[in-house]
Design a protein around this motif. Structure first.
Motif, PDB file in Angstrom:
ATOM      1  N   VAL A  29      38.246  46.360  30.408  1.00  0.00           N
ATOM      2  CA  VAL A  29      37.711  45.497  31.453  1.00  0.00           C
ATOM      3  C   VAL A  29      37.975  46.162  32.786  1.00  0.00           C
ATOM      4  O   VAL A  29      39.094  46.617  33.064  1.00  0.00           O
ATOM      5  CB  VAL A  29      38.361  44.092  31.407  1.00  0.00           C
ATOM      6  N   SER A  30      36.946  46.241  33.555  1.00  0.00           N
ATOM      7  CA  SER A  30      37.100  46.780  34.899  1.00  0.00           C
ATOM      8  C   SER A  30      36.652  45.714  35.881  1.00  0.00           C
ATOM      9  O   SER A  30      35.682  45.002  35.627  1.00  0.00           O
ATOM     10  CB  SER A  30      36.256  48.038  35.075  1.00  0.00           C
ATOM     11  N   THR A  31      37.366  45.596  36.976  1.00  0.00           N
ATOM     12  CA  THR A  31      36.930  44.633  37.982  1.00  0.00           C
ATOM     13  C   THR A  31      35.938  45.257  38.953  1.00  0.00           C
ATOM     14  O   THR A  31      35.412  44.586  39.806  1.00  0.00           O
ATOM     15  CB  THR A  31      38.125  44.102  38.773  1.00  0.00           C
ATOM     16  N   SER A  32      35.711  46.525  38.798  1.00  0.00           N
ATOM     17  CA  SER A  32      34.758  47.148  39.708  1.00  0.00           C
ATOM     18  C   SER A  32      33.772  48.003  38.929  1.00  0.00           C
ATOM     19  O   SER A  32      34.075  49.133  38.550  1.00  0.00           O
ATOM     20  CB  SER A  32      35.497  47.999  40.734  1.00  0.00           C
ATOM     21  N   ALA A  33      32.622  47.444  38.719  1.00  0.00           N
ATOM     22  CA  ALA A  33      31.590  48.239  38.064  1.00  0.00           C
ATOM     23  C   ALA A  33      31.134  49.365  38.983  1.00  0.00           C
ATOM     24  O   ALA A  33      30.596  50.370  38.540  1.00  0.00           O
ATOM     25  CB  ALA A  33      30.402  47.347  37.718  1.00  0.00           C
ATOM     26  N   ARG A  34      31.392  49.179  40.256  1.00  0.00           N
ATOM     27  CA  ARG A  34      30.893  50.141  41.212  1.00  0.00           C
ATOM     28  C   ARG A  34      31.577  51.497  41.083  1.00  0.00           C
ATOM     29  O   ARG A  34      30.947  52.552  41.194  1.00  0.00           O
ATOM     30  CB  ARG A  34      31.128  49.596  42.616  1.00  0.00           C
ATOM     31  N   GLN A  35      32.886  51.450  40.857  1.00  0.00           N
ATOM     32  CA  GLN A  35      33.596  52.723  40.688  1.00  0.00           C
ATOM     33  C   GLN A  35      33.066  53.486  39.496  1.00  0.00           C
ATOM     34  O   GLN A  35      32.851  54.692  39.558  1.00  0.00           O
ATOM     35  CB  GLN A  35      35.083  52.456  40.496  1.00  0.00           C
ATOM     36  N   LEU A  36      32.850  52.766  38.420  1.00  0.00           N
ATOM     37  CA  LEU A  36      32.332  53.422  37.222  1.00  0.00           C
ATOM     38  C   LEU A  36      30.956  54.002  37.515  1.00  0.00           C
ATOM     39  O   LEU A  36      30.631  55.126  37.132  1.00  0.00           O
ATOM     40  CB  LEU A  36      32.230  52.422  36.068  1.00  0.00           C
ATOM     41  N   HIS A  37      30.186  53.221  38.222  1.00  0.00           N
ATOM     42  CA  HIS A  37      28.836  53.662  38.532  1.00  0.00           C
ATOM     43  C   HIS A  37      28.867  54.921  39.400  1.00  0.00           C
ATOM     44  O   HIS A  37      28.138  55.882  39.146  1.00  0.00           O
ATOM     45  CB  HIS A  37      28.110  52.528  39.258  1.00  0.00           C
ATOM     46  N   THR A  38      29.720  54.920  40.391  1.00  0.00           N
ATOM     47  CA  THR A  38      29.813  56.076  41.279  1.00  0.00           C
ATOM     48  C   THR A  38      30.159  57.337  40.514  1.00  0.00           C
ATOM     49  O   THR A  38      29.528  58.384  40.697  1.00  0.00           O
ATOM     50  CB  THR A  38      30.899  55.818  42.333  1.00  0.00           C
TER      51      THR A  38
ATOM     52  N   THR B 221      33.053  41.402  37.045  1.00  0.00           N
ATOM     53  CA  THR B 221      33.852  42.157  36.100  1.00  0.00           C
ATOM     54  C   THR B 221      32.933  42.802  35.085  1.00  0.00           C
ATOM     55  O   THR B 221      31.873  42.285  34.768  1.00  0.00           O
ATOM     56  CB  THR B 221      34.861  41.245  35.380  1.00  0.00           C
ATOM     57  N   CYS B 222      33.386  43.890  34.599  1.00  0.00           N
ATOM     58  CA  CYS B 222      32.599  44.640  33.638  1.00  0.00           C
ATOM     59  C   CYS B 222      33.466  44.843  32.398  1.00  0.00           C
ATOM     60  O   CYS B 222      34.572  45.368  32.494  1.00  0.00           O
ATOM     61  CB  CYS B 222      32.220  45.971  34.282  1.00  0.00           C
ATOM     62  N   ARG B 223      32.969  44.373  31.298  1.00  0.00           N
ATOM     63  CA  ARG B 223      33.723  44.502  30.055  1.00  0.00           C
ATOM     64  C   ARG B 223      32.969  45.436  29.123  1.00  0.00           C
ATOM     65  O   ARG B 223      31.772  45.261  28.899  1.00  0.00           O
ATOM     66  CB  ARG B 223      33.876  43.137  29.401  1.00  0.00           C
ATOM     67  N   ILE B 224      33.668  46.429  28.648  1.00  0.00           N
ATOM     68  CA  ILE B 224      33.058  47.385  27.726  1.00  0.00           C
ATOM     69  C   ILE B 224      33.669  47.158  26.353  1.00  0.00           C
ATOM     70  O   ILE B 224      34.898  47.160  26.221  1.00  0.00           O
ATOM     71  CB  ILE B 224      33.317  48.836  28.186  1.00  0.00           C
ATOM     72  N   THR B 225      32.825  46.933  25.387  1.00  0.00           N
ATOM     73  CA  THR B 225      33.315  46.654  24.036  1.00  0.00           C
ATOM     74  C   THR B 225      32.623  47.581  23.048  1.00  0.00           C
ATOM     75  O   THR B 225      31.412  47.804  23.139  1.00  0.00           O
ATOM     76  CB  THR B 225      33.012  45.199  23.640  1.00  0.00           C
TER      77      THR B 225
END
Lengths: 366, 470
Positions: free
Chosen positions: A10-19, A124-128
């Motif tokens: 779980v990430s609270t910032s999808a933006r960081q991942l996107h960047t 939030t972004c959850r990756i499963t």
């Protein structure tokens, strides 16, 4: 227990991942490897350029990988990175186009303080990942809206070594330079003005030019960006005067192979270098390394902002000793295979070929 | 071997960028000419109707040096010329992010040096641009160039008595109102107002309307101009696109813009100058339908006729044939289409035409004929200016009679531009045009002679002559 997914983050910032992912999104597919310390994405094109980024587990507020004791990572799989990026920006995080600031990194909330990312409402972004072979599920929640995307995963068509697809021999480096990424970005932008076909990297520890990038084969002529040891007009800081290294580099060491008069000249396909353009523009610093085979590695350090919406800071204790916490910076790595001309030694040619043969064998065996 | 070296600072580099952007709107190539006094960067558009030239004299540069090299056996012009793709130069002089950013830390431009590398002992001839930036970053461009003979538009400043001068801001305000898709521009002065009209004619192909008609007129008071001397009612037509490009650049420099012209179908020049940069745009214009009565001041002055004529032209002789030849005025040209178009005019009318046509040709200072009506009595509005100026446009180019359409000189020297005017002629086209011209002259002489009793009677019927090119 059957329903327990093998991997959840779980990430609270999808933006960081996107960047980070956007920096390497020059090809359709990305190979994903989930390890105990984070997720590694690798994108390659025609086996001559490879982009890698590692999403450290510190970037996630939750990172659960259910593996047996002896296993280190899940088997790699590949997904469409284009689709992944689309998913991550589904709430419009990309709209705040990361305006480049002069010190590298991106100014997160400058100019538009009321957008979702600036207010830390990025969701939030959850990756499963349910089990090997299952679709990768991304759930993004913003307010009362929840988006769930299931992305097909594909078998990774070739298994690389741990180090990555293009091998960089860290023990036989002949060039190592660390500088601000803007210098490199400006230089590459400058060279692309003449639309060159090849980039010549020219470095020496004995005579000028100590470090220069040349664009060759453009339709209007050639262009060169040279980094001089001292500025022509500016007063040079006294400490660096007389040193045989460019003014702009923090670290500069050239260990040229014997018989080359202390000079390294290696050519790369210019279009491939441009694949790293986005990372170059975003990064704070870049480490330029080249091994004796001519493989070029550009490692970019990307500042992920001040952590206003960084969930990682909370459980950052084990990384606190490090000078730069993994939650605030990330690294994107690019590797390039050189163009082989007749002027460079034929032995390096043979070496590279051999290396790839070995790899082919590795790829076939599993 | 010529030596060229110049150095500009960041403001100069920005100026060069602006002028290159402007030239890019005319042609994809730019021409460089270097003389000991100045460097000229120019472009000629592909239809050769607009010539844009920027002359940078040595005060523009931080340093400027040019020497043509050792003396050649044969006297050569002391200039060096080349052609280069504008895209290449624009890439060098493009606005850099660094120029606006934090100047202490970044690779902002400090100086830009340009050097010509054309030595006999070097295999490669290149034009080298070296950008010295902060922090010891040096960006070098080694550009290919193509040596070329550069054409200049010849412009008769003395004969162009109409002029106005206005601030670029005023012009920009005018241009802003023009419709985005209009292509023609027309202006005239009437009742104390200058009206600029941009328009597009309707173009239809079958049922499909390719271009919608559009007219936008902007009127300026005469007092908006700083300097104004324009013949009332004179229409000047040109292209909106060219005018826009000029105004955009002038506005970037914030200067006083001066336009000079004589009348439609003759070149017009727009100039402005600042900080050692002189911009000269020579545009071909077109006259529009309601041409005014030409005043005696603006046409037929001996000075202008002299400048229109090739230097090598023999002096006028006194014979009737030669007088007809000297009908080198588009006035007579304009009359011709109507004369040839008329299928079978009544005899009286025809003779009237011939009389007046001859009158216009003979109304020269050295004319010996006195039997015909004086030139002042004719009314060109009624008879000689046909409404369809398309005829003029689509006529085979007639270099003898319309010398200003394509006159270029290839010397870089400003002072001698008039005296050394050299005509560019497409030889095949020209010979065809001159052949036609001879036929016409023959017919005209024949007609003229019919009315002059003491001349020998024509040996050929008029109908036979006309059959050749009808």
């Amino acid at each position: 227990m059957v329903d327990q997914p093998v991997f959840t983050a779980v990430s609270t910032s999808a933006r960081q991942l996107h960047t980070l992912l956007r920096c390497i999104a020059f090809s359709q597919r990305a190979e994903v490897q989930i390890t105990r310390s984070g997720i590694r994405f690798s994108v390659e094109e025609a086996r001559v350029v490879q982009g890698l980024t590692f999403l450290d587990k510190a970037l996630f507020s939750t990172f659960n990988l259910n593996l047996d004791e002896d296993q280190h990572s899940l088997p790699p799989f590949s997904i469409s990175i284009v689709a992944l990026l689309e998913t991550l920006q589904i709430f419009g995080i990309a709209e705040t186009s990361a305006s480049r600031n002069p010190y590298g990194g991106f100014s997160s909330s400058y100019g538009n303080a009321f957008t979702a990312p600036a207010l830390a409402l990025g969701g939030t972004c959850r990756i499963t990942y349910q089990h090997a072979g299952a679709p990768l599920t991304i759930t993004i929640q913003e307010g009362s809206v929840t988006t769930t995307c299931e992305m097909n995963t594909y078998d990774a068509h070739d298994a690389y070594e741990d180090d990555g697809g293009i091998p960089l021999d860290r023990n036989a480096l002949c060039l190592k330079a660390i500088m601000r990424s803007t210098w490199l970005h400006d230089a590459i932008t400058e060279l692309s003005g003449t639309n060159p076909t090849a980039l010549m990297l020219n470095a020496s520890n004995r005579s000028t030019p100590y470090f220069s990038l040349e664009g060759e084969g453009g339709p209007f002529g050639d262009s060169t960006v040279e980094f001089m040891p001292e500025s022509k007009n500016d007063p040079t800081p006294s400490g660096t005067r007389g040193k045989k290294r460019p003014l702009i580099t923090e670290t500069f060491s050239v260990v040229a192979p014997s018989g080359s008069h202390g000079r390294i000249r290696q050519r790369y396909k210019f279009d491939m270098l441009k694949r790293a353009g986005r990372a170059m523009a975003l990064a704070t610093k870049v480490s330029v390394r080249q091994d004796q085979q001519g493989v070029l590695s550009l490692q970019f350090m990307i500042d992920l902002g001040d952590g206003a919406n960084n969930g990682a800071r909370r459980d950052d204790t084990d990384a606190a000793a490090a000078p730069l916490s993994p939650g605030s910076v990330a690294f994107v790595d690019f590797r390039f295979v050189p163009l082989l001309g007749d002027e460079e030694g034929s032995d390096s040619d043979a070496d590279t070929g051999e290396e790839f043969d070995v790899q082919e064998l590795n790829n076939v065996s599993p | 071997m010529p030596t060229l070296l110049f150095i500009v600072g960041p403001p100069g580099a920005a100026s060069i960028h602006d002028l290159l952007t402007c030239l890019a709107k005319f042609d994809e190539d730019v021409s460089l000419e270097a003389t000991p006094q100045f460097l000229r960067i120019s472009s000629l558009n592909i239809s050769k109707t607009t010539h844009a030239a920027f002359t940078l004299n040595s005060s523009f540069f931080d340093r400027y040096h040019f020497s043509p090299g050792p003396a050649q056996p044969q006297p050569q012009p002391k200039i060096w010329t080349c052609k280069i793709q504008n895209r290449a130069l624009l890439a060098i002089f493009r606005r850099r992010l660094g120029d606006q950013r934090d100047r202490d830390r970044d690779t902002g431009l400090e100086t830009c040096e340009c050097e010509l590398q054309a030595n006999a002992d070097q295999a490669e001839c290149r034009l080298i641009f070296r950008l010295n930036c902060r922090q010891g970053v040096v960006k070098t461009y080694r550009l290919f160039y193509e040596s070329a003979e550069i054409l200049h538009a010849a412009f008769d400043r003395v004969g162009s008595t109409n002029y106005w001068s206005v601030s670029s801001r005023t012009l920009r305000d005018v241009v802003e109102y023009f419709g985005p898709k209009t292509d023609q521009l027309d202006w005239y002065f009437q009742n104390g107002k200058v009206t600029f009209t941009s328009y597009t004619e309707k173009i239809q192909s079958g049922k499909e309307i390719l271009k919608q008609p559009m007219h936008t007129s902007v009127a300026l008071e005469r007092k908006d101009f700083d300097d104004f001397n324009v013949q009332e009612g004179l229409h000047i037509g040109t292209m909106v696109k060219d005018f826009r490009a000029i105004v955009a650049h002038a506005e970037a420099m914030r200067v006083q813009v001066t336009a000079r012209y004589s009348r439609g179908n003759r070149p017009m020049q727009i100039t402005y100058e600042e900080n050692g940069l002189l911009a000269e745009f020579t545009l071909m214009t077109r006259g529009t339908t309601n041409l005014p009565i030409p005043s005696s001041g603006s046409r037929g002055t001996p000075a202008r006729d002299l400048s229109m004529r090739p230097v090598s032209r023999p002096p006028e002789s006194q014979t009737a044939t030669a007088t007809a030849t000297v009908a080198a005025d588009s006035f007579a040209t304009a009359a011709r289409p109507s004369a040839t178009d008329a299928s079978m005019p009544p005899p009286a009318r025809t003779s009237m035409r011939h009389g007046e046509s001859a009158a216009s040709t003979l109304a020269k200072p050295n004319s010996t004929e006195s039997t015909l009506a004086p030139a002042g009595s004719m009314n060109p509005n009624s008879l000689f200016i046909p409404a369809d100026d398309d005829d003029l446009q689509w006529d085979a180019p007639n270099f003898e009679e319309e010398p200003d359409i394509v006159t270029w000189d290839n010397t870089a020297d400003d002072g001698s531009a008039l005296s050394s005017t050299r005509r560019v002629r497409d030889s095949a086209l020209h010979s065809w045009a001159s052949m036609q011209e001879q036929e016409r002259r023959a017919s005209r002489v024949a007609r003229t002679e019919m009315e002059i009793p003491h001349e020998i009677a024509p040996t050929q019927r008029l109908s036979q002559v006309r059959g050749i090119f009808d």
